[in-house]
Design an enzyme around this catalytic site. Sequence first.
Site, PDB file in Angstrom:
ATOM      1  N   GLY A 146      13.568 -34.998  35.840  1.00 33.21           N
ATOM      2  CA  GLY A 146      13.577 -35.504  37.210  1.00 33.21           C
ATOM      3  C   GLY A 146      14.136 -34.467  38.178  1.00 33.21           C
ATOM      4  O   GLY A 146      13.588 -34.254  39.260  1.00 33.21           O
ATOM      5  N   ASP A 181      14.887 -41.828  39.575  1.00 33.75           N
ATOM      6  CA  ASP A 181      14.316 -40.504  39.863  1.00 33.75           C
ATOM      7  C   ASP A 181      13.748 -40.437  41.278  1.00 33.75           C
ATOM      8  O   ASP A 181      13.786 -39.389  41.921  1.00 33.75           O
ATOM      9  CB  ASP A 181      13.186 -40.167  38.874  1.00 33.75           C
ATOM     10  CG  ASP A 181      13.735 -39.602  37.575  1.00 33.75           C
ATOM     11  OD1 ASP A 181      14.760 -38.896  37.630  1.00 33.75           O
ATOM     12  OD2 ASP A 181      13.150 -39.877  36.518  1.00 33.75           O
ATOM     13  N   CYS A 184      26.447 -54.509  50.184  1.00 31.43           N
ATOM     14  CA  CYS A 184      25.648 -55.665  49.785  1.00 31.43           C
ATOM     15  C   CYS A 184      26.524 -56.780  49.185  1.00 31.43           C
ATOM     16  O   CYS A 184      27.162 -57.505  49.916  1.00 31.43           O
ATOM     17  CB  CYS A 184      24.519 -55.225  48.848  1.00 31.43           C
ATOM     18  SG  CYS A 184      23.136 -56.377  48.876  1.00 31.43           S
ATOM     19  N   GLN A 228      29.155 -59.369  50.994  1.00 30.65           N
ATOM     20  CA  GLN A 228      29.153 -60.829  50.860  1.00 30.65           C
ATOM     21  C   GLN A 228      30.515 -61.320  50.372  1.00 30.65           C
ATOM     22  O   GLN A 228      31.066 -62.293  50.890  1.00 30.65           O
ATOM     23  CB  GLN A 228      28.055 -61.267  49.879  1.00 30.65           C
ATOM     24  CG  GLN A 228      26.643 -60.946  50.362  1.00 30.65           C
ATOM     25  CD  GLN A 228      25.568 -61.251  49.312  1.00 30.65           C
ATOM     26  OE1 GLN A 228      25.869 -61.582  48.167  1.00 30.65           O
ATOM     27  NE2 GLN A 228      24.309 -61.118  49.706  1.00 30.65           N
ATOM     28  N   HIS A 243      21.889 -51.393  51.804  1.00 30.81           N
ATOM     29  CA  HIS A 243      22.293 -50.365  50.830  1.00 30.81           C
ATOM     30  C   HIS A 243      22.173 -48.994  51.492  1.00 30.81           C
ATOM     31  O   HIS A 243      21.213 -48.260  51.242  1.00 30.81           O
ATOM     32  CB  HIS A 243      21.395 -50.427  49.591  1.00 30.81           C
ATOM     33  CG  HIS A 243      21.688 -51.587  48.711  1.00 30.81           C
ATOM     34  ND1 HIS A 243      22.726 -51.584  47.806  1.00 30.81           N
ATOM     35  CD2 HIS A 243      21.099 -52.796  48.605  1.00 30.81           C
ATOM     36  CE1 HIS A 243      22.755 -52.745  47.175  1.00 30.81           C
ATOM     37  NE2 HIS A 243      21.777 -53.503  47.641  1.00 30.81           N
ATOM     38  N   GLU A 258      23.508 -46.335  50.813  1.00 28.12           N
ATOM     39  CA  GLU A 258      23.476 -45.228  49.844  1.00 28.12           C
ATOM     40  C   GLU A 258      22.046 -44.768  49.545  1.00 28.12           C
ATOM     41  O   GLU A 258      21.821 -43.628  49.146  1.00 28.12           O
ATOM     42  CB  GLU A 258      24.199 -45.622  48.543  1.00 28.12           C
ATOM     43  CG  GLU A 258      23.510 -46.669  47.660  1.00 28.12           C
ATOM     44  CD  GLU A 258      23.828 -48.111  48.049  1.00 28.12           C
ATOM     45  OE1 GLU A 258      24.266 -48.356  49.197  1.00 28.12           O
ATOM     46  OE2 GLU A 258      23.615 -49.006  47.192  1.00 28.12           O
TER      47      GLU A 258
HETATM   48  N1  GLN Z   1      23.594 -60.642  44.431  1.00 28.62           N
HETATM   49  C1  GLN Z   1      23.546 -60.516  45.844  1.00 28.62           C
HETATM   50  C2  GLN Z   1      22.252 -61.053  46.434  1.00 28.62           C
HETATM   51  O1  GLN Z   1      21.278 -61.182  45.761  1.00 28.62           O
HETATM   52  C3  GLN Z   1      23.765 -59.081  46.266  1.00 28.62           C
HETATM   53  C4  GLN Z   1      22.686 -58.150  45.815  1.00 28.62           C
HETATM   54  C5  GLN Z   1      23.081 -56.714  45.849  1.00 28.62           C
HETATM   55  O2  GLN Z   1      24.260 -56.367  45.905  1.00 28.62           O
HETATM   56  N2  GLN Z   1      22.121 -55.836  45.762  1.00 28.62           N
HETATM   57  O3  GLN Z   1      22.192 -61.355  47.612  1.00 28.62           O
END
Ligand code: GLN
Length: 550
Positions: free
Chosen positions: A22, A75, A390, A394, A521, A523
């Site tokens: 990769g 990858d 994410c 939450q 996300h 990242e």
């Molecule tokens: N499990 C959580 C959701 O589905 C967060 C998902 C995650 O962190 N990618 O909303």
Amino acid sequence: MALDGHKYLFVLGGVMSGVGKGIASSSVGLILKQRGYEVNLVKIDPYLNVDAGTMNPTEHGEVFVLSSGLETDQDMGNYERFLNRDLGPEDYMTSGMVYQSVINRERALGYHGKFVETIPHVRDEIIERLEQAAGHNGSQISVIEIGGTVGDFQNGLFIEAARVMRLKHPNDVRFVLVSYLPVPNTIGEMKTKPTQSAVRELNSYGVQPDFILARSNDPMDEKRKEKLAIWCNVRPDHIISAPDVASIYDVPMNFEKDNLGNLLLDALSLSKDTPADFSAWSDFVTRIKSGGPEVRIGIVGKYFDTGDFVLSDAYLSVIEALKFSGAEIGVKPKIEWLNAKDFESGENIEKLGEYDGILVPGGFGETGIEGKLKAIRYAREKKIPYFGLCYGMQLMVVEYARNVLGLEGAHTVEINPDAPHPIVAMMDAQKEVLARGEYGGTMRLGVYKEQVLPGTLAHKAYGKDEVEERHRHRYEINPAYVPRLTSAGLVFSGTSPDGVLMEIAELPESVHPFFLGTQAHPELIARPLAPHPLFSAFLRAAAEKGKAPA
Ligand code: GLN
């Protein structure tokens, strides 16, 4: 649709897996890009999963989401990071995807009553997909990595498709074999025989490699090169020494030492007029290696059960994003893995005080959840910079609801569907999808716009009112609780453009140096040459804490 003049460079692996195919493919892509060509990198994964979304990161590494929302292999993340370019869904295929198309077509009478067989129909479906990938985004060269090792049963059909493409376009298709040269302890000499066997195996498909990238611990000497050339029937200057290097980002320049760029362009009959410009890239590599003061980041996660290498794979993009921001601001993030389960009883929680920053990454399910919540509470109360990705966002909101609003039993419905206070809940569209039992590819996936509130940490970091981020989740902050959370001091500094979905939560800077979570996300879009502003803001805050007397 045959694309006249488009070039295809297939990258295959010989001897064994895990030798860095990769990174080799990404580096080849970057080298060609630096010569002024538009390059797309394509990954072929021979497994039958239709995408990577249903796979467990502990076994397969992180699921990398493209801007289109396609869930792919890690990858693809390396490809995007090296190329500094978004790749399309055309650039990824699995056997599952290929077979699904063929079978759907057969069901729709698309083969007009003929027998449908792997050869030619599945093979031709592969070729068609590769041509589609070649045709999008103005790309001139496709670098296509065929997953697995030469000789595997699973990837044979893809090699066969590549052979046929070479036959059809003899001047436009070339093969690169990434191989491995072991140095057995007892002999102390670099052995070429496994590579010779791999080439013979590849020959049995009717494919002759044009280049060999010879992976090894140390650089290869001339004698080994000559031996490989004779036995493998490859020009000696097309055998490139690829020893281990300190950073994966060194690999492209290392290949260039053996003149790989010019050789590839010659082999593909492409002009070499534009000289390579590696200035920005090598500047980044120098910065990433020189580092600066250490900043200790504790990542509280769950995919920790199968040893160290799993960790780095399951959270690959998070690690890289921290490195890029570290290089940008001149600090060296020192990442330590903290198993969320260890904090469940609350006993070891003081250990978190040692860190300059705490990060809770994305995740699913119940494992370690109470440990993560305790870690977040500690970070909030002790004013340790906190960054939630994410699930990490939450849970940050759940923690706030429980411990600041005093809502007992506040939870995400992912863990407790009957929670008295469903702070994180499922949107109606998702409920319908799950009721049909459709788990694959049905989350909120891919790029979404968000509005950023001026005067907040998020706005200070991004420096603009509207941003785009990639998503992968099923649950959302429950809008019913937003007014109460807000009046208790939590700021929702990012929302969907219609204001319904909460995308970023934070505490004001006057209350906490950095306590921020994002539903997205970030990242996934952090790049060596474009570090992500939220990661940089988090690291800056962590570096400040690091400077303060303990
Ligand atoms: N499990 C959580 C959701 O589905 C967060 C998902 C995650 O962190 N990618 O909303």
